[in-house]
Every structure is written in structure tokens, then in C-alpha cells.
Design a protein around this motif. Structure first.
Motif, PDB file in Angstrom:
ATOM      1  N   UNK A 104      30.483  -8.620 -20.734  1.00 48.82           N
ATOM      2  CA  UNK A 104      30.417  -9.971 -20.196  1.00 48.82           C
ATOM      3  C   UNK A 104      29.231 -10.109 -19.243  1.00 48.82           C
ATOM      4  N   UNK A 105      29.102  -9.136 -18.360  1.00 49.28           N
ATOM      5  CA  UNK A 105      28.034  -9.191 -17.366  1.00 49.28           C
ATOM      6  C   UNK A 105      26.644  -9.173 -18.015  1.00 49.28           C
ATOM      7  N   UNK A 106      26.486  -8.354 -19.052  1.00 48.95           N
ATOM      8  CA  UNK A 106      25.191  -8.285 -19.750  1.00 48.95           C
ATOM      9  C   UNK A 106      24.845  -9.627 -20.383  1.00 48.95           C
ATOM     10  N   UNK A 107      25.842 -10.264 -20.975  1.00 48.40           N
ATOM     11  CA  UNK A 107      25.608 -11.539 -21.641  1.00 48.40           C
ATOM     12  C   UNK A 107      25.243 -12.623 -20.633  1.00 48.40           C
ATOM     13  N   UNK A 108      25.848 -12.601 -19.472  1.00 51.02           N
ATOM     14  CA  UNK A 108      25.522 -13.582 -18.435  1.00 51.02           C
ATOM     15  C   UNK A 108      24.087 -13.362 -17.941  1.00 51.02           C
ATOM     16  N   UNK A 109      23.705 -12.110 -17.762  1.00 50.25           N
ATOM     17  CA  UNK A 109      22.336 -11.796 -17.333  1.00 50.25           C
ATOM     18  C   UNK A 109      21.335 -12.276 -18.383  1.00 50.25           C
ATOM     19  N   UNK A 110      21.634 -12.035 -19.646  1.00 49.28           N
ATOM     20  CA  UNK A 110      20.738 -12.489 -20.710  1.00 49.28           C
ATOM     21  C   UNK A 110      20.639 -14.012 -20.734  1.00 49.28           C
ATOM     22  N   UNK A 111      21.750 -14.688 -20.586  1.00 49.75           N
ATOM     23  CA  UNK A 111      21.737 -16.155 -20.561  1.00 49.75           C
ATOM     24  C   UNK A 111      20.904 -16.669 -19.393  1.00 49.75           C
ATOM     25  N   UNK A 112      21.006 -15.996 -18.255  1.00 51.33           N
ATOM     26  CA  UNK A 112      20.211 -16.384 -17.083  1.00 51.33           C
ATOM     27  C   UNK A 112      18.720 -16.232 -17.359  1.00 51.33           C
ATOM     28  N   UNK A 170       6.851 -24.960 -24.425  1.00 51.37           N
ATOM     29  CA  UNK A 170       6.698 -26.038 -25.409  1.00 51.37           C
ATOM     30  C   UNK A 170       8.075 -26.518 -25.865  1.00 51.37           C
ATOM     31  N   UNK A 171       8.118 -27.679 -26.469  1.00 50.61           N
ATOM     32  CA  UNK A 171       9.372 -28.228 -26.962  1.00 50.61           C
ATOM     33  C   UNK A 171       9.979 -27.299 -28.009  1.00 50.61           C
ATOM     34  N   UNK A 172       9.167 -26.825 -28.913  1.00 51.65           N
ATOM     35  CA  UNK A 172       9.638 -25.916 -29.957  1.00 51.65           C
ATOM     36  C   UNK A 172      10.230 -24.644 -29.364  1.00 51.65           C
ATOM     37  N   UNK A 173       9.520 -24.060 -28.407  1.00 46.04           N
ATOM     38  CA  UNK A 173      10.011 -22.843 -27.760  1.00 46.04           C
ATOM     39  C   UNK A 173      11.289 -23.118 -26.962  1.00 46.04           C
ATOM     40  N   UNK A 174      11.355 -24.283 -26.316  1.00 43.99           N
ATOM     41  CA  UNK A 174      12.534 -24.584 -25.512  1.00 43.99           C
ATOM     42  C   UNK A 174      13.774 -24.727 -26.389  1.00 43.99           C
ATOM     43  N   UNK A 175      13.622 -25.279 -27.570  1.00 44.04           N
ATOM     44  CA  UNK A 175      14.760 -25.392 -28.489  1.00 44.04           C
ATOM     45  C   UNK A 175      15.227 -24.001 -28.911  1.00 44.04           C
ATOM     46  N   UNK A 176      14.288 -23.134 -29.224  1.00 48.09           N
ATOM     47  CA  UNK A 176      14.610 -21.766 -29.623  1.00 48.09           C
ATOM     48  C   UNK A 176      15.290 -21.009 -28.480  1.00 48.09           C
ATOM     49  N   UNK A 177      14.753 -21.116 -27.300  1.00 42.62           N
ATOM     50  CA  UNK A 177      15.317 -20.444 -26.119  1.00 42.62           C
ATOM     51  C   UNK A 177      16.709 -20.991 -25.821  1.00 42.62           C
ATOM     52  N   UNK A 178      16.886 -22.291 -25.944  1.00 51.63           N
ATOM     53  CA  UNK A 178      18.181 -22.912 -25.709  1.00 51.63           C
ATOM     54  C   UNK A 178      19.232 -22.348 -26.670  1.00 51.63           C
ATOM     55  N   UNK A 179      18.877 -22.275 -27.950  1.00 52.59           N
ATOM     56  CA  UNK A 179      19.807 -21.748 -28.954  1.00 52.59           C
ATOM     57  C   UNK A 179      20.199 -20.306 -28.645  1.00 52.59           C
ATOM     58  N   UNK A 180      19.224 -19.509 -28.262  1.00 52.43           N
ATOM     59  CA  UNK A 180      19.499 -18.103 -27.948  1.00 52.43           C
ATOM     60  C   UNK A 180      20.384 -17.991 -26.707  1.00 52.43           C
ATOM     61  N   UNK A 181      20.113 -18.817 -25.716  1.00 47.77           N
ATOM     62  CA  UNK A 181      20.925 -18.815 -24.497  1.00 47.77           C
ATOM     63  C   UNK A 181      22.363 -19.233 -24.767  1.00 47.77           C
ATOM     64  N   UNK A 182      22.528 -20.240 -25.610  1.00 49.90           N
ATOM     65  CA  UNK A 182      23.873 -20.695 -25.953  1.00 49.90           C
ATOM     66  C   UNK A 182      24.627 -19.620 -26.732  1.00 49.90           C
ATOM     67  N   UNK A 183      23.930 -18.879 -27.571  1.00 51.68           N
ATOM     68  CA  UNK A 183      24.566 -17.793 -28.313  1.00 51.68           C
ATOM     69  C   UNK A 183      25.070 -16.715 -27.344  1.00 51.68           C
ATOM     70  N   UNK A 184      24.258 -16.392 -26.340  1.00 50.18           N
ATOM     71  CA  UNK A 184      24.676 -15.408 -25.335  1.00 50.18           C
ATOM     72  C   UNK A 184      25.913 -15.900 -24.589  1.00 50.18           C
TER      73      UNK A 184
END
Length: 64
Positions: A10-18, A30-44
Motif C-alpha cells: 500500500x505504501x509503495x503505491x501511494x508513493x508512486x501515485x505521489x 504537455x497535455x498528452x503527457x499529462x493524460x498519460x501520467x494521470x492514467x498511470x497515477x490512477x492505476x497506482x
């Protein structure tokens, strides 16, 4: 070749999301990068939520 198995906590996933959140705050992203980063953060965060739910269920089973 040996395969490395990543243990998700749990702790690792929270750190990754941060880390992903910190990247989203960057005004140069960029907008494209922000969408990608958002998706990855939500997955974490989804994985972290699943781990938390599993821990709650285990605790509940142990206390009853």
C-alpha cells in the motif's frame, strides 16, 4: 535469467501515485503527457485501494 517479482505494498503505491501527482503539477508538462501520467497515477491508486480493501477484509476476518 531470473524474473524479479515486485511486491506491491500500500505504501509503495501511494508513493508512486505521489510521484505522478508531482509530475502533473509541473507547468511544463504537455497535455498528452499529462493524460498519460494521470492514467498511470490512477492505476497506482486503484491498486492501493485494492490492497487496502484486502487488508480490511483480512482484519475483519481475524476479529470475528
Amino acid at each position: 535469467m531470473s524474473e524479479v517479482i515486485e511486491k506491491n505494498t500500500f505504501e509503495q503505491k501511494i508513493v508512486e501515485a505521489q510521484k505522478f501527482l508531482d509530475r502533473l503539477i509541473d507547468p511544463e508538462i504537455t497535455l498528452s503527457d499529462s493524460v498519460d501520467v494521470y492514467k498511470k497515477g490512477m492505476k497506482e491508486l486503484e491498486i492501493a485501494q485494492k490492497l487496502l480493501d484486502e487488508a480490511k477484509l483480512e482484519f475483519k476476518e481475524l476479529t470475528h
